[in-house]
Design an enzyme around this catalytic site. Sequence first.
Site, PDB file in Angstrom:
ATOM      1  N   CYS A  79      -0.912  -3.704  15.140  1.00  0.00           N
ATOM      2  CA  CYS A  79      -0.604  -3.121  13.619  1.00  0.00           C
ATOM      3  C   CYS A  79      -1.239  -4.401  12.805  1.00  0.00           C
ATOM      4  CB  CYS A  79       0.845  -3.003  13.571  1.00  0.00           C
ATOM      5  SG  CYS A  79       0.953  -2.730  11.901  1.00  0.00           S
ATOM      6  N   HIS A 133       5.294   4.515  21.612  1.00  0.00           N
ATOM      7  CA  HIS A 133       3.960   3.976  22.005  1.00  0.00           C
ATOM      8  C   HIS A 133       3.889   3.691  23.522  1.00  0.00           C
ATOM      9  CE1 HIS A 133       3.049   4.125  17.985  1.00  0.00           C
ATOM     10  NE2 HIS A 133       3.835   3.019  17.361  1.00  0.00           N
ATOM     11  N   CYS A 161      -1.966   2.037   7.894  1.00  0.00           N
ATOM     12  CA  CYS A 161      -1.328   0.860   8.008  1.00  0.00           C
ATOM     13  C   CYS A 161      -1.882  -0.613   7.606  1.00  0.00           C
ATOM     14  CB  CYS A 161      -0.704   0.777   9.151  1.00  0.00           C
ATOM     15  SG  CYS A 161       1.289   0.230   9.192  1.00  0.00           S
ATOM     16  N   CYS A 202       5.463  -7.861   7.368  1.00  0.00           N
ATOM     17  CA  CYS A 202       6.346  -7.091   8.499  1.00  0.00           C
ATOM     18  C   CYS A 202       6.453  -8.413   9.600  1.00  0.00           C
ATOM     19  CB  CYS A 202       5.631  -5.966   9.222  1.00  0.00           C
ATOM     20  SG  CYS A 202       6.628  -5.311  10.286  1.00  0.00           S
ATOM     21  N   GLY A 233       5.713  -2.682   6.676  1.00  0.00           N
ATOM     22  CA  GLY A 233       7.018  -3.136   6.747  1.00  0.00           C
ATOM     23  C   GLY A 233       7.928  -2.196   7.901  1.00  0.00           C
ATOM     24  N   GLU A 234       9.032  -2.700   8.139  1.00  0.00           N
ATOM     25  CA  GLU A 234      10.019  -2.017   9.015  1.00  0.00           C
ATOM     26  C   GLU A 234      11.202  -1.750   8.098  1.00  0.00           C
ATOM     27  OE1 GLU A 234      10.468  -0.581  12.151  1.00  0.00           O
ATOM     28  OE2 GLU A 234      12.643  -0.471  11.298  1.00  0.00           O
ATOM     29  N   GLU A 238       0.843  -1.041  -0.008  1.00  0.00           N
ATOM     30  CA  GLU A 238      -0.147   0.028   0.061  1.00  0.00           C
ATOM     31  C   GLU A 238       0.845   1.127  -0.083  1.00  0.00           C
ATOM     32  OE1 GLU A 238      -2.612  -0.056   3.476  1.00  0.00           O
ATOM     33  OE2 GLU A 238      -2.931  -2.243   2.831  1.00  0.00           O
ATOM     34  N   CYS A 244       4.131  -5.873  16.180  1.00  0.00           N
ATOM     35  CA  CYS A 244       3.381  -5.065  17.241  1.00  0.00           C
ATOM     36  C   CYS A 244       2.023  -5.332  17.101  1.00  0.00           C
ATOM     37  CB  CYS A 244       3.470  -3.542  16.474  1.00  0.00           C
ATOM     38  SG  CYS A 244       5.243  -2.881  16.721  1.00  0.00           S
ATOM     39  N   CYS A 263       3.358   8.228   1.554  1.00  0.00           N
ATOM     40  CA  CYS A 263       3.654   7.226   2.625  1.00  0.00           C
ATOM     41  C   CYS A 263       3.576   5.838   1.921  1.00  0.00           C
ATOM     42  CB  CYS A 263       2.483   7.155   3.722  1.00  0.00           C
ATOM     43  SG  CYS A 263       2.919   5.525   4.885  1.00  0.00           S
TER      44      CYS A 263
HETATM   45  N1  SAH Z   1       7.693  -0.254  11.086  1.00  0.00           N
HETATM   46  C1  SAH Z   1       7.616   1.250  11.215  1.00  0.00           C
HETATM   47  C2  SAH Z   1       6.900   1.887  10.050  1.00  0.00           C
HETATM   48  C3  SAH Z   1       5.653   1.463   9.782  1.00  0.00           C
HETATM   49  S1  SAH Z   1       4.161   1.701  10.895  1.00  0.00           S
HETATM   50  C4  SAH Z   1       7.564   1.660  12.594  1.00  0.00           C
HETATM   51  O1  SAH Z   1       7.033   0.862  13.252  1.00  0.00           O
HETATM   52  O2  SAH Z   1       7.288   2.789  12.798  1.00  0.00           O
HETATM   53  C5  SAH Z   1       3.906   3.300  10.769  1.00  0.00           C
HETATM   54  C6  SAH Z   1       3.397   3.781  12.183  1.00  0.00           C
HETATM   55  O3  SAH Z   1       1.991   3.458  12.398  1.00  0.00           O
HETATM   56  C7  SAH Z   1       4.008   3.289  13.361  1.00  0.00           C
HETATM   57  O4  SAH Z   1       4.131   4.390  14.397  1.00  0.00           O
HETATM   58  C8  SAH Z   1       3.232   2.419  13.830  1.00  0.00           C
HETATM   59  O5  SAH Z   1       3.267   1.880  15.104  1.00  0.00           O
HETATM   60  C9  SAH Z   1       1.813   3.183  13.466  1.00  0.00           C
HETATM   61  N2  SAH Z   1       0.531   2.041  13.494  1.00  0.00           N
HETATM   62  C10 SAH Z   1       0.597   0.704  13.279  1.00  0.00           C
HETATM   63  N3  SAH Z   1      -0.640   0.187  13.358  1.00  0.00           N
HETATM   64  C11 SAH Z   1      -1.270   1.280  13.866  1.00  0.00           C
HETATM   65  C12 SAH Z   1      -2.940   1.493  14.219  1.00  0.00           C
HETATM   66  N4  SAH Z   1      -3.507   0.174  14.167  1.00  0.00           N
HETATM   67  N5  SAH Z   1      -3.161   2.605  14.822  1.00  0.00           N
HETATM   68  C13 SAH Z   1      -2.321   3.490  14.767  1.00  0.00           C
HETATM   69  N6  SAH Z   1      -1.080   3.566  14.446  1.00  0.00           N
HETATM   70  C14 SAH Z   1      -0.709   2.253  14.046  1.00  0.00           C
END
Ligand code: SAH
Length: 354
Positions: free
Chosen positions: A118, A215, A340, A111, A158-159, A91, A115, A104
């Site tokens: 996510c 977080h 995301c 990934c 992804g990371e 995406e 988390c 973005c």
């Molecule tokens: N892997 C990287 C980048 C991708 S995620 C990272 O962790 O930063 C981009 C952002 O969206 C991150 O801050 C992630 O923690 C957040 N994110 C993921 N799922 C989410 C959700 N359900 N609600 C709000 N933010 C979320």
Amino acid sequence: MEQRELLSMTPEELRAFLVELGEPGYRADQIFPQMHKGISPDEMTNLPLALRKKLDEVAIWNLPAVCKKLVSAIDGTVKYLFALSDGNCVESVVMQYEHGNTICISSQVGCRMGCKFCASTIGGKVRDLSAGELLGQVIAAGKDTGERISNIVLMGIGEPLDNYAQVLRFLRLVNHPLGLNIGYRHISLSTCGLVDGIEKLQKEDLPITLSISLHAPDDETRSAIMPVNKRWGVDALLSACRAYFRATGRRISFEYTLISGKNDSPKDAEKLAAVLNSHLRDRKESMPIHVNLIPVNEVAETGFHTSDRAAVRKFAAILEAKGIRATVRRTLGADINASCGQLRRAAAGSAGAE
Ligand code: SAH
């Protein structure tokens, strides 16, 4: 012979590749800039037909294909589900801000960071994207919207620091003066906190903006929602941030997703302010601290709920009172599943895949 991916190549590599094919190296100066505008070599009328044919046989240049496109009726945010050449989907989201269009982009298919809140990580990591596939998202979205994209955030699926080499190659390509020439200061990279990656990035001397998905204010809370914290805890992460700031002079922003009952209490806010101030502020070289508060997007599989407005306001007020700038992230594209990993999962679900 394995097909080489042209979009991942620097002009120098492209030149060497053409020479290998028995072609004049200067063709690279024609091919590279056009390709970065979204013109494929078979459409480059200034190339001899024989060369176009040869490239067709030995190289890959296709951009990600628009598989699905959703446009928000609320704010014009455009979300793409792009199909890569092997059929995997990622995406990208184009958001319109006053200072220009921001894209973005995704850095991996899926990934492996795990988390808990996510959507992107639910099916694990399928594979890394190549530099050309990272770049392809920017080119394809620019071509499709017909608008100049001036800012990039690596905050999609992804990371990015788990795909370090390709991400670095992409940063250099997208910044290249013969290509899109997007300034490093207009690029942000978001990480869940791979400290070894942050340390490596510090040495690259690229003035990009680093964004840390924090977080949680302490190890117990953070490890419960972000497994990466068991490898590098909050102290190690914030120490790496301080070192990064000292070495590069670049500020770091922090993302903080508010999850009801998990990390959104006034006590969590107090702790967050204390831990940020103690790591990043001292009399010598204080880093201005900015926390982006993001009410969590509810993902069906996670069972987490969004904090209510009052809790979000209170959380922000506590940070501000301790000298930390806190903004609540404006939700863009709320009507199109713009956050995301949600679209990829929806597509995979309907196809019965994953
Ligand atoms: N892997 C990287 C980048 C991708 S995620 C990272 O962790 O930063 C981009 C952002 O969206 C991150 O801050 C992630 O923690 C957040 N994110 C993921 N799922 C989410 C959700 N359900 N609600 C709000 N933010 C979320």
